[in-house]
Design an enzyme around this catalytic site. Sequence first.
Site: not given
Ligand code: PMP
Length: 306
Positions: A159
């Site tokens: 991220k």
């Molecule tokens: N894909 C992207 C590009 C994201 O930014 C997120 C949010 N963090 C997710 C998927 C979903 O991840 P998570 O379930 O860990 O929040």
Amino acid sequence: MVDKVEKIWMDGQLVDWDAAQVHVLSHTLHYGLGAFEGIRCYEREDGRSAVFRLREHVERLFESALIATIPMRWSQDEVVQACLETVRVNKLKECYLRPLVFLGDGAMGLFGRGNATRLTIAAWKWGAYLGDEGIDKGIRCKISSYSRPGINSVMSKAKVVGNYVNSILAKREVVDAGYQEAIMLDPQGYVAEGSGENIFIVKHGQIITPPLSGAILGGITRDTVIQLCAELKLPVVERQISRDELYVAKEIFLTGTAAEVTPVREIDDRTIGAGARGPLTKQIQDRFFALVRGKEVAHPEWFSFV
Ligand code: PMP
């Protein structure tokens, strides 16, 4: 607008919300090399609050930093404790937590190895990211004309701050055109994910989601849903999905910490299934919310009590 709370954790100290400022020459502000997380704390049936999968989120923050070559000055345990402290000191029953690792000021230019790693943790109240109506009735999505970068261009498992330019362009493109969320394809044209969510489809009673080897983030909600589906005897198949498979899916839903489990009722102006939240989506959503809100007590390892 974000509702202001009292304190923000900044490099080891709790500072007043308005005092959490940085210098304009902070490296990340110019070049985007930083890492962040999005985490939710839920109020439970018994009135206590617990942060959902905090350790996994902190672990992913450290993995993002490692991928992005950012040295960390804190241990994972210290960051876990700092997140809990931020919720506690702001007396929040429910909130969204945003740890952000960034490079401070010092040298300019891309290299920036000598610039100090900074860490802030903010918390605020955040309701349903794609709206309460979206959670109940489903949202309208459009495939963005921007694709996700190839897996060797942008590190999709991290991220990283700068990665989100691609997501923001996609989100703005489709929201400006009257839709609620963007679906992004990979450079080969296979379905990758939403601008900030993972995607699942249901076809012939089977639940399918793109594999982690593709250009997607390893979502923690994605992982949660896969585990909950296994417990519901609804095994999830991880394989590539083509664009037209979306159009003929019986159900589609998005998962994410912010978006939770949000049904999709339309993609590219084609109605998905009956144009409403599908039965399997509802079953998974009910189980997810029962778990995070402590209506069903299961998976104690996923909760860090405030
Ligand atoms: N894909 C992207 C590009 C994201 O930014 C997120 C949010 N963090 C997710 C998927 C979903 O991840 P998570 O379930 O860990 O929040």
